[in-house]
Design an enzyme around this catalytic site. Structure first.
Site, PDB file in Angstrom:
ATOM      1  N   ASN A 127       0.710  -1.247   0.124  1.00 50.44           N
ATOM      2  CA  ASN A 127      -0.201   0.112   0.053  1.00 50.44           C
ATOM      3  C   ASN A 127       0.903   1.235   0.012  1.00 50.44           C
ATOM      4  O   ASN A 127       2.028   1.339   0.769  1.00 50.44           O
ATOM      5  CB  ASN A 127      -1.094  -0.087   1.048  1.00 50.44           C
ATOM      6  N   GLU A 177       0.357   5.290   0.653  1.00 42.73           N
ATOM      7  CA  GLU A 177      -0.848   6.270   1.087  1.00 42.73           C
ATOM      8  C   GLU A 177      -0.320   7.722   0.556  1.00 42.73           C
ATOM      9  O   GLU A 177       0.806   7.789  -0.017  1.00 42.73           O
ATOM     10  CB  GLU A 177      -0.949   6.122   2.892  1.00 42.73           C
ATOM     11  N   CYS A 219      -3.890   0.641  -2.695  1.00 42.17           N
ATOM     12  CA  CYS A 219      -4.078  -0.542  -1.746  1.00 42.17           C
ATOM     13  C   CYS A 219      -2.891  -1.621  -2.379  1.00 42.17           C
ATOM     14  O   CYS A 219      -2.531  -1.544  -3.603  1.00 42.17           O
ATOM     15  CB  CYS A 219      -5.252  -1.236  -1.967  1.00 42.17           C
ATOM     16  N   GLU A 267      -2.991  -4.510  -3.316  1.00 43.94           N
ATOM     17  CA  GLU A 267      -3.587  -5.538  -4.235  1.00 43.94           C
ATOM     18  C   GLU A 267      -3.627  -4.821  -5.675  1.00 43.94           C
ATOM     19  O   GLU A 267      -3.088  -5.394  -6.692  1.00 43.94           O
ATOM     20  CB  GLU A 267      -4.820  -6.103  -3.940  1.00 43.94           C
ATOM     21  N   CYS A 318      -9.947  -5.410   0.251  1.00 45.78           N
ATOM     22  CA  CYS A 318     -11.060  -4.439   0.353  1.00 45.78           C
ATOM     23  C   CYS A 318     -12.094  -4.647  -1.064  1.00 45.78           C
ATOM     24  O   CYS A 318     -11.671  -5.430  -1.947  1.00 45.78           O
ATOM     25  CB  CYS A 318     -10.624  -3.034   0.331  1.00 45.78           C
ATOM     26  N   CYS A 346     -10.552  -3.798  -4.261  1.00 48.23           N
ATOM     27  CA  CYS A 346      -9.630  -4.471  -4.918  1.00 48.23           C
ATOM     28  C   CYS A 346     -10.509  -5.836  -5.274  1.00 48.23           C
ATOM     29  O   CYS A 346      -9.546  -6.519  -6.438  1.00 48.23           O
ATOM     30  CB  CYS A 346      -8.641  -4.763  -3.734  1.00 48.23           C
TER      31      CYS A 346
HETATM   32  N1  THU Z   1      -5.304  -1.771   2.318  1.00 50.91           N
HETATM   33  C1  THU Z   1      -4.676  -2.368   1.364  1.00 50.91           C
HETATM   34  O1  THU Z   1      -3.609  -2.162   0.940  1.00 50.91           O
HETATM   35  N2  THU Z   1      -5.480  -3.295   1.028  1.00 50.91           N
HETATM   36  C2  THU Z   1      -6.787  -3.672   1.273  1.00 50.91           C
HETATM   37  O2  THU Z   1      -7.239  -4.778   0.613  1.00 50.91           O
HETATM   38  C3  THU Z   1      -7.404  -3.009   2.442  1.00 50.91           C
HETATM   39  C4  THU Z   1      -6.644  -1.902   2.771  1.00 50.91           C
HETATM   40  C5  THU Z   1      -4.449  -0.423   2.718  1.00 50.91           C
HETATM   41  C6  THU Z   1      -5.034   0.826   2.410  1.00 50.91           C
HETATM   42  C7  THU Z   1      -4.552   1.526   3.583  1.00 50.91           C
HETATM   43  O3  THU Z   1      -3.389   2.278   3.241  1.00 50.91           O
HETATM   44  C8  THU Z   1      -4.732   0.936   4.594  1.00 50.91           C
HETATM   45  O4  THU Z   1      -4.534  -0.469   4.436  1.00 50.91           O
HETATM   46  C9  THU Z   1      -5.549   1.105   5.792  1.00 50.91           C
HETATM   47  O5  THU Z   1      -7.002   0.855   5.132  1.00 50.91           O
END
Ligand code: THU
Length: 130
Positions: A46, A48, A57, A59, A90, A93
């Site tokens: 991820n 941000e 994300c 994925e 999520c 994704c």
């Molecule tokens: N996140 C992912 O990388 N993948 C997911 O499927 C769920 C959430 C990350 C996004 C964000 O940087 C952190 O998790 C908190 O939501």
């Protein structure tokens, strides 16, 4: 096409990719390891942003990297979160994974263990353009 793969190895790759996560806002690091049909593994984490909604994300980062390498057919993805509980992909994704990978196996971490499900179990009615 690797129909069989080593779940522990793929999850270990996702856990290693998690080390590269850029998550200063949530402090929730996620790594992904996407097993392509040619046997290669493409990693994601991820990423941000101060503009929170721009966050990528793990994925989707892995899928974008794979497609940029000319890889569009995937066998499995491992997702490793930093929670003691489960880190399933999520909803967004799930939709992105569905686009490229019918029958994809999704491994997601649950503490030190993991769960293995088909993408269709996670997203039974993925959107497709008619
Ligand atoms: N996140 C992912 O990388 N993948 C997911 O499927 C769920 C959430 C990350 C996004 C964000 O940087 C952190 O998790 C908190 O939501």
């Amino acid at each position: 096409m690797p129909n069989e793969f080593n779940e522990e190895e793929l999850m270990a790759a996702a856990r290693a990719a998690r080390e590269h996560a850029y998550a200063p806002y949530s402090a929730f690091a996620v790594g992904a390891a996407l097993l392509c049909e040619d046997g290669s593994v493409v990693l994601g984490c991820n990423v941000e942003n101060a503009s929170y909604g721009m966050t990528i994300c793990a994925e989707r980062g892995a899928v974008a990297a794979a497609v940029a390498q000319g890889k569009r057919r995937f066998t499995a993805i491992a997702v490793a979160g930093s929670a003691e509980g489960a880190t399933p992909p999520c909803g967004g994704c799930r939709q992105v994974l569905s686009e490229f990978a019918p029958g994809l196996r999704v491994l997601y971490s649950h503490g030190e263990t993991h769960v293995n499900v088909a993408i269709e179990e996670l997203l039974p009615a993925a959107f497709e353009l008619p």
